[in-house]
Design a protein around this motif. Structure first.
Motif, PDB file in Angstrom:
ATOM      1  N   LEU A 109     -15.997  28.828  11.730  1.00  0.00           N
ATOM      2  CA  LEU A 109     -15.201  29.998  12.070  1.00  0.00           C
ATOM      3  C   LEU A 109     -15.106  30.193  13.576  1.00  0.00           C
ATOM      4  O   LEU A 109     -14.041  30.517  14.117  1.00  0.00           O
ATOM      5  CB  LEU A 109     -15.792  31.242  11.409  1.00  0.00           C
ATOM      6  N   ARG A 110     -16.215  29.983  14.265  1.00  0.00           N
ATOM      7  CA  ARG A 110     -16.189  30.149  15.726  1.00  0.00           C
ATOM      8  C   ARG A 110     -15.334  29.067  16.389  1.00  0.00           C
ATOM      9  O   ARG A 110     -14.739  29.321  17.438  1.00  0.00           O
ATOM     10  CB  ARG A 110     -17.613  30.135  16.278  1.00  0.00           C
ATOM     11  N   SER A 111     -15.238  27.886  15.778  1.00  0.00           N
ATOM     12  CA  SER A 111     -14.385  26.846  16.357  1.00  0.00           C
ATOM     13  C   SER A 111     -12.915  27.265  16.301  1.00  0.00           C
ATOM     14  O   SER A 111     -12.142  26.979  17.224  1.00  0.00           O
ATOM     15  CB  SER A 111     -14.590  25.508  15.629  1.00  0.00           C
ATOM     16  N   TRP A 112     -12.523  27.927  15.237  1.00  0.00           N
ATOM     17  CA  TRP A 112     -11.160  28.436  15.144  1.00  0.00           C
ATOM     18  C   TRP A 112     -10.888  29.468  16.240  1.00  0.00           C
ATOM     19  O   TRP A 112      -9.828  29.446  16.889  1.00  0.00           O
ATOM     20  CB  TRP A 112     -10.930  29.069  13.770  1.00  0.00           C
ATOM     21  N   ILE A 113     -11.838  30.349  16.437  1.00  0.00           N
ATOM     22  CA  ILE A 113     -11.665  31.401  17.445  1.00  0.00           C
ATOM     23  C   ILE A 113     -11.643  30.802  18.851  1.00  0.00           C
ATOM     24  O   ILE A 113     -10.813  31.179  19.690  1.00  0.00           O
ATOM     25  CB  ILE A 113     -12.784  32.453  17.302  1.00  0.00           C
ATOM     26  N   ARG A 114     -12.532  29.842  19.108  1.00  0.00           N
ATOM     27  CA  ARG A 114     -12.553  29.194  20.430  1.00  0.00           C
ATOM     28  C   ARG A 114     -11.230  28.472  20.712  1.00  0.00           C
ATOM     29  O   ARG A 114     -10.808  28.359  21.867  1.00  0.00           O
ATOM     30  CB  ARG A 114     -13.717  28.194  20.513  1.00  0.00           C
ATOM     31  N   ALA A 115     -10.591  27.977  19.659  1.00  0.00           N
ATOM     32  CA  ALA A 115      -9.330  27.252  19.821  1.00  0.00           C
ATOM     33  C   ALA A 115      -8.154  28.191  20.047  1.00  0.00           C
ATOM     34  O   ALA A 115      -7.033  27.728  20.259  1.00  0.00           O
ATOM     35  CB  ALA A 115      -9.076  26.386  18.599  1.00  0.00           C
ATOM     36  N   PHE A 145     -12.797  24.038   7.055  1.00  0.00           N
ATOM     37  CA  PHE A 145     -13.684  25.075   7.586  1.00  0.00           C
ATOM     38  C   PHE A 145     -13.677  25.125   9.104  1.00  0.00           C
ATOM     39  O   PHE A 145     -13.897  26.172   9.707  1.00  0.00           O
ATOM     40  CB  PHE A 145     -15.107  24.878   7.067  1.00  0.00           C
ATOM     41  N   SER A 146     -13.379  23.997   9.750  1.00  0.00           N
ATOM     42  CA  SER A 146     -13.344  23.893  11.211  1.00  0.00           C
ATOM     43  C   SER A 146     -11.912  23.639  11.658  1.00  0.00           C
ATOM     44  O   SER A 146     -11.102  23.089  10.903  1.00  0.00           O
ATOM     45  CB  SER A 146     -14.249  22.751  11.676  1.00  0.00           C
ATOM     46  N   VAL A 147     -11.610  24.010  12.898  1.00  0.00           N
ATOM     47  CA  VAL A 147     -10.259  23.803  13.425  1.00  0.00           C
ATOM     48  C   VAL A 147      -9.942  22.329  13.620  1.00  0.00           C
ATOM     49  O   VAL A 147      -8.776  21.923  13.609  1.00  0.00           O
ATOM     50  CB  VAL A 147     -10.069  24.566  14.749  1.00  0.00           C
ATOM     51  N   ASP A 148     -10.984  21.508  13.760  1.00  0.00           N
ATOM     52  CA  ASP A 148     -10.784  20.069  13.963  1.00  0.00           C
ATOM     53  C   ASP A 148     -11.692  19.272  13.050  1.00  0.00           C
ATOM     54  O   ASP A 148     -12.691  19.764  12.545  1.00  0.00           O
ATOM     55  CB  ASP A 148     -11.019  19.676  15.425  1.00  0.00           C
ATOM     56  N   PHE A 149     -11.311  18.019  12.843  1.00  0.00           N
ATOM     57  CA  PHE A 149     -12.074  17.119  11.969  1.00  0.00           C
ATOM     58  C   PHE A 149     -13.017  16.290  12.834  1.00  0.00           C
ATOM     59  O   PHE A 149     -12.796  15.098  13.069  1.00  0.00           O
ATOM     60  CB  PHE A 149     -11.116  16.257  11.150  1.00  0.00           C
ATOM     61  N   PHE A 150     -14.066  16.940  13.294  1.00  0.00           N
ATOM     62  CA  PHE A 150     -14.993  16.305  14.223  1.00  0.00           C
ATOM     63  C   PHE A 150     -15.882  15.272  13.546  1.00  0.00           C
ATOM     64  O   PHE A 150     -16.537  14.474  14.228  1.00  0.00           O
ATOM     65  CB  PHE A 150     -15.851  17.369  14.924  1.00  0.00           C
ATOM     66  N   LEU A 151     -15.907  15.260  12.223  1.00  0.00           N
ATOM     67  CA  LEU A 151     -16.748  14.312  11.496  1.00  0.00           C
ATOM     68  C   LEU A 151     -16.023  13.022  11.132  1.00  0.00           C
ATOM     69  O   LEU A 151     -16.659  12.035  10.794  1.00  0.00           O
ATOM     70  CB  LEU A 151     -17.274  14.966  10.209  1.00  0.00           C
ATOM     71  N   ASP A 152     -14.699  13.035  11.183  1.00  0.00           N
ATOM     72  CA  ASP A 152     -13.918  11.894  10.712  1.00  0.00           C
ATOM     73  C   ASP A 152     -13.629  10.884  11.821  1.00  0.00           C
ATOM     74  O   ASP A 152     -13.617  11.228  13.005  1.00  0.00           O
ATOM     75  CB  ASP A 152     -12.589  12.369  10.125  1.00  0.00           C
ATOM     76  N   ASN A 197      -6.844  30.741   5.161  1.00  0.00           N
ATOM     77  CA  ASN A 197      -8.032  30.824   4.304  1.00  0.00           C
ATOM     78  C   ASN A 197      -8.935  29.625   4.600  1.00  0.00           C
ATOM     79  O   ASN A 197      -8.686  28.513   4.121  1.00  0.00           O
ATOM     80  CB  ASN A 197      -7.620  30.838   2.834  1.00  0.00           C
ATOM     81  N   ALA A 198      -9.943  29.840   5.417  1.00  0.00           N
ATOM     82  CA  ALA A 198     -10.854  28.758   5.789  1.00  0.00           C
ATOM     83  C   ALA A 198     -11.811  28.473   4.636  1.00  0.00           C
ATOM     84  O   ALA A 198     -12.550  29.358   4.192  1.00  0.00           O
ATOM     85  CB  ALA A 198     -11.629  29.135   7.047  1.00  0.00           C
ATOM     86  N   MET A 199     -11.804  27.222   4.161  1.00  0.00           N
ATOM     87  CA  MET A 199     -12.620  26.834   3.007  1.00  0.00           C
ATOM     88  C   MET A 199     -14.043  26.523   3.458  1.00  0.00           C
ATOM     89  O   MET A 199     -14.393  25.381   3.753  1.00  0.00           O
ATOM     90  CB  MET A 199     -11.967  25.653   2.295  1.00  0.00           C
ATOM     91  N   CYS A 200     -14.834  27.559   3.518  1.00  0.00           N
ATOM     92  CA  CYS A 200     -16.200  27.456   4.054  1.00  0.00           C
ATOM     93  C   CYS A 200     -17.188  27.098   2.948  1.00  0.00           C
ATOM     94  O   CYS A 200     -18.131  27.851   2.643  1.00  0.00           O
ATOM     95  CB  CYS A 200     -16.592  28.761   4.741  1.00  0.00           C
ATOM     96  N   TYR A 201     -16.973  25.927   2.362  1.00  0.00           N
ATOM     97  CA  TYR A 201     -17.827  25.428   1.282  1.00  0.00           C
ATOM     98  C   TYR A 201     -17.590  23.933   1.123  1.00  0.00           C
ATOM     99  O   TYR A 201     -16.792  23.343   1.853  1.00  0.00           O
ATOM    100  CB  TYR A 201     -17.545  26.176  -0.027  1.00  0.00           C
ATOM    101  N   ASP A 202     -18.322  23.327   0.206  1.00  0.00           N
ATOM    102  CA  ASP A 202     -18.276  21.873  -0.030  1.00  0.00           C
ATOM    103  C   ASP A 202     -18.793  21.079   1.171  1.00  0.00           C
ATOM    104  O   ASP A 202     -18.336  19.958   1.432  1.00  0.00           O
ATOM    105  CB  ASP A 202     -16.861  21.398  -0.384  1.00  0.00           C
TER     106      ASP A 202
END
Length: 257
Positions: A134-140, A74-81, A100-105
């Motif tokens: 989604l905004r992280s993808w656009i910012r990137a 869902f995000s361009v980066d794995f900021f949680l890992d 296709n951004a998986m915006c769920y789970d």
């Protein structure tokens, strides 16, 4: 497969052959997920070589090029890992038709301590939300014309610790009904109807939840889905997709464009 040019080429050649054999429109790669920066680099190289092969095949056969897309986080980066890594936006822009951004789970059976909106458009307490992703993808730097928002046709279930405390984030003790705490949209509608469940729409997260006794279900219905589609339109991205159509009810949805 993606780690070296030989195995990448074998995969690319066979994928194009199969797509043409069965008269597909194209191919969608679902790698969940590259585990480190090196694998992200290899993913970018795979896209470069795949697009080159697709264009060459289309030119030599005088057919329209196959589509090439990918399912992504869902995000361009794995900021949680613990292992931080970021998708190769440069390669996606140059080589894919869209992602296709998986915006769920966002929440589920791995955390049985509290309920959660597993496809929250907004999260007042964290960046685990579709809006942030989604905004992280656009910012990137991803082109908006390459970005597609995922919508779930299923919900996540919990067993409430206290049936009288039934909001998003309420204490829970276990996963609820369904396969590992997952119910399809059709199953949720059936549960709500048979159990006289109370249905709530949460505007802070733009999501829906229902509860009956100690069972709590977080999901999206026509109302929350329509609001999310309006958000996608306002953001100016390419579109949206559902995962997965087989989970829908037989009753037709009507969503205004």
């Amino acid at each position: 497969m993606a780690s070296n040019v030989v195995s990448r080429q074998a995969f690319i050649t066979s994928s194009i052959e199969i797509a043409r054999r069965f008269d597909f429109d194209g191919m969608d790669l679902d790698w969940e997920f590259p585990q480190n920066p090196e694998e992200m680099h290899n993913l970018g190289e795979l896209f470069v070589e795949w697009r080159r092969a697709i264009d060459h095949e289309a030119k030599t056969t005088r057919r329209a090029p196959l589509l090439l897309t990918a399912a992504v986080y869902f995000s361009v980066d794995f900021f949680l890992d613990e292992t931080y890594r970021k998708f190769p936006v440069w390669s996606i822009n140059q080589n894919l038709d869209w992602i296709n951004a998986m915006c769920y789970d966002y929440h589920g059976s791995w955390d049985t301590s509290r309920t959660g909106a597993h496809a929250a458009l907004y999260d007042p307490n964290s960046n685990i939300s579709t809006n942030y992703g989604l905004r992280s993808w656009i910012r990137a730097g991803l082109l908006k014309s390459k970005l597609v928002m995922g919508l779930p046709l299923y919900g996540k279930t919990w067993v409430l610790k206290d049936p009288n405390s039934h909001e998003i984030g309420s204490a829970a003790v276990a996963v609820g009904p369904g396969d590992n705490g997952v119910l399809s949209y059709a199953e949720i509608e059936e549960f709500n109807r048979k159990n006289g469940a109370k249905i709530e729409h949460d505007m802070d997260t733009v999501s829906t939840y229902s509860y009956a006794g100690s069972v709590w279900i977080g999901y999206d219905d026509v109302i929350s889905t329509t609001l999310k589609i309006g958000f996608a339109q306002g953001l100016g991205i390419r579109g949206y997709f559902f995962w997965a159509l087989g989970s829908d009810t037989s009753k037709a949805w009507v969503i205004e464009d």
